[in-house]
Structures are given as C-alpha cells and as structure tokens.
Design a protein around this motif. Structure first.
Motif, PDB file in Angstrom:
ATOM      1  N   CYS A   1     -35.348  17.156  37.527  1.00 48.82           N
ATOM      2  CA  CYS A   1     -34.369  17.984  38.251  1.00 48.82           C
ATOM      3  C   CYS A   1     -33.191  17.129  38.714  1.00 48.82           C
ATOM      4  O   CYS A   1     -32.027  17.523  38.570  1.00 48.82           O
ATOM      5  CB  CYS A   1     -35.009  18.651  39.469  1.00 48.82           C
ATOM      6  N   ILE A   2     -33.486  15.964  39.278  1.00 51.23           N
ATOM      7  CA  ILE A   2     -32.433  15.073  39.767  1.00 51.23           C
ATOM      8  C   ILE A   2     -31.528  14.641  38.608  1.00 51.23           C
ATOM      9  O   ILE A   2     -30.301  14.691  38.713  1.00 51.23           O
ATOM     10  CB  ILE A   2     -33.041  13.845  40.467  1.00 51.23           C
ATOM     11  N   ALA A   3     -32.138  14.212  37.506  1.00 49.40           N
ATOM     12  CA  ALA A   3     -31.354  13.766  36.351  1.00 49.40           C
ATOM     13  C   ALA A   3     -30.471  14.891  35.814  1.00 49.40           C
ATOM     14  O   ALA A   3     -29.299  14.667  35.483  1.00 49.40           O
ATOM     15  CB  ALA A   3     -32.284  13.240  35.266  1.00 49.40           C
ATOM     16  N   ALA A   4     -31.022  16.101  35.732  1.00 50.11           N
ATOM     17  CA  ALA A   4     -30.252  17.240  35.224  1.00 50.11           C
ATOM     18  C   ALA A   4     -29.086  17.566  36.151  1.00 50.11           C
ATOM     19  O   ALA A   4     -27.970  17.838  35.687  1.00 50.11           O
ATOM     20  CB  ALA A   4     -31.159  18.453  35.057  1.00 50.11           C
ATOM     21  N   LEU A   5     -29.323  17.542  37.461  1.00 50.88           N
ATOM     22  CA  LEU A   5     -28.249  17.822  38.410  1.00 50.88           C
ATOM     23  C   LEU A   5     -27.177  16.735  38.356  1.00 50.88           C
ATOM     24  O   LEU A   5     -25.975  17.032  38.423  1.00 50.88           O
ATOM     25  CB  LEU A   5     -28.801  17.965  39.831  1.00 50.88           C
ATOM     26  N   LYS A   6     -27.579  15.480  38.227  1.00 49.70           N
ATOM     27  CA  LYS A   6     -26.597  14.392  38.117  1.00 49.70           C
ATOM     28  C   LYS A   6     -25.769  14.528  36.842  1.00 49.70           C
ATOM     29  O   LYS A   6     -24.564  14.303  36.851  1.00 49.70           O
ATOM     30  CB  LYS A   6     -27.307  13.031  38.147  1.00 49.70           C
ATOM     31  N   ALA A   7     -26.419  14.912  35.747  1.00 52.66           N
ATOM     32  CA  ALA A   7     -25.692  15.099  34.490  1.00 52.66           C
ATOM     33  C   ALA A   7     -24.710  16.252  34.607  1.00 52.66           C
ATOM     34  O   ALA A   7     -23.565  16.168  34.150  1.00 52.66           O
ATOM     35  CB  ALA A   7     -26.673  15.329  33.345  1.00 52.66           C
ATOM     36  N   ARG A   8     -25.127  17.332  35.239  1.00 51.76           N
ATOM     37  CA  ARG A   8     -24.217  18.477  35.435  1.00 51.76           C
ATOM     38  C   ARG A   8     -23.055  18.083  36.344  1.00 51.76           C
ATOM     39  O   ARG A   8     -21.914  18.480  36.119  1.00 51.76           O
ATOM     40  CB  ARG A   8     -24.969  19.667  36.017  1.00 51.76           C
ATOM     41  N   GLU A   9     -23.363  17.323  37.374  1.00 51.83           N
ATOM     42  CA  GLU A   9     -22.323  16.869  38.304  1.00 51.83           C
ATOM     43  C   GLU A   9     -21.301  15.985  37.579  1.00 51.83           C
ATOM     44  O   GLU A   9     -20.106  16.093  37.818  1.00 51.83           O
ATOM     45  CB  GLU A   9     -22.980  16.101  39.456  1.00 51.83           C
ATOM     46  N   ALA A  10     -21.783  15.151  36.665  1.00 52.88           N
ATOM     47  CA  ALA A  10     -20.884  14.267  35.910  1.00 52.88           C
ATOM     48  C   ALA A  10     -19.938  15.069  35.008  1.00 52.88           C
ATOM     49  O   ALA A  10     -18.795  14.682  34.809  1.00 52.88           O
ATOM     50  CB  ALA A  10     -21.687  13.276  35.095  1.00 52.88           C
ATOM     51  N   THR A  11     -20.421  16.179  34.457  1.00 59.00           N
ATOM     52  CA  THR A  11     -19.575  16.979  33.580  1.00 59.00           C
ATOM     53  C   THR A  11     -18.571  17.805  34.362  1.00 59.00           C
ATOM     54  O   THR A  11     -17.562  18.239  33.819  1.00 59.00           O
ATOM     55  CB  THR A  11     -20.403  17.923  32.682  1.00 59.00           C
ATOM     56  N   ASN A  12     -18.832  18.030  35.647  1.00 57.24           N
ATOM     57  CA  ASN A  12     -17.903  18.808  36.478  1.00 57.24           C
ATOM     58  C   ASN A  12     -16.796  17.952  37.063  1.00 57.24           C
ATOM     59  O   ASN A  12     -15.855  18.467  37.628  1.00 57.24           O
ATOM     60  CB  ASN A  12     -18.655  19.520  37.601  1.00 57.24           C
ATOM     61  N   ASP A  13     -16.930  16.633  36.991  1.00 56.82           N
ATOM     62  CA  ASP A  13     -15.899  15.737  37.543  1.00 56.82           C
ATOM     63  C   ASP A  13     -14.671  15.701  36.667  1.00 56.82           C
ATOM     64  O   ASP A  13     -14.648  15.924  35.540  1.00 56.82           O
ATOM     65  CB  ASP A  13     -16.450  14.314  37.718  1.00 56.82           C
TER      66      ASP A  13
END
Length: 125
Positions: free
Chosen positions: A113-125
């Motif tokens: 879950c953490i990895a997926a949220l971090k990856a999504r956060e990176a694509t939103n930057d």
C-alpha cells in the motif's frame, strides 16, 4: 496523501480505519455500490460517508490481493517484494524508473500500500 503514508509506515498491523482512509482517496462516490448505499440511507438513516467507507472498503492493509489493486497500471512496471523476519520491503518502479515507491512495513500488504501510494504521489508531482 503524505499523512496517510506516514500513518501506514507507523502501523504494525492492518486496520479498517486505514482501509477506509485509502478508499477515501479514490473516486468512490461514482461507484454503483455507493449510489445504492445513498438510496438505502435516504429511507431514514442519516447519510454518512465514513460508515460507508468503513463497511465497504477493500481490506487493503490485510489482503495482498486488495493491496495489489492499488498498484498503478503500466506496461513496464517492476515490483520487487523482499520479506524479512522483521517486516517487508517493497520496491515498485515503472516507466523510466523515476516514479518509484520504496517502502518498508511490518506486513506485506501495508508495505505494498505504501509503495503504491508513493508511486501515485510521484506521478502527480
């Protein structure tokens, strides 16, 4: 999203509260299940989104299958999971590997879950 990631990193086990908070990040109000819930609630009970989230959120933090549904779709994604006796490390990378979610948690579903949220956060930057 950063606050939720921090709470997941501090968690020692999954919980329905965390599951509900993860679902709250999605567009859950557009689902057929949510519309049916609202119609049911209109018959007398107060409309309460938090109750819906707690009741119907997938078990993201306790089920590897549910946690996998959070991984962003990509043709060239790379998922590496390493399980140690003290916890799990997950590295999720895709695209040109600049969007990466590296995480560590006590349980594999939470780490994912953490990895997926971090990856999504990176694509939103």
């Amino acid at each position: 999203m950063s606050d939720l990631i921090a709470r997941l990193e501090a968690a020692t086990e999954g919980s329905r509260e965390l599951d509900a908070d993860i679902l709250a990040l999605s567009d859950y109000r557009s689902t057929k299940a949510y519309r049916g819930w609202i119609m049911m609630q209109a018959k007398g009970a107060a409309r309460d989104d938090r109750t819906y989230l707690l009741r119907f959120a997938p078990h993201y933090t306790t089920s590897l299958d549910a946690a996998m549904t959070m991984v962003p779709e990509a043709d060239d994604r790379c998922l590496e999971i390493t399980i140690y006796c003290t916890g799990t490390e997950v590295d999720l990378a895709y695209g040109n590997y600049l969007q990466s979610g590296l995480s560590w948690a006590k349980t594999t579903p939470i780490a994912l879950c953490i990895a997926a949220l971090k990856a999504r956060e990176a694509t939103n930057d």
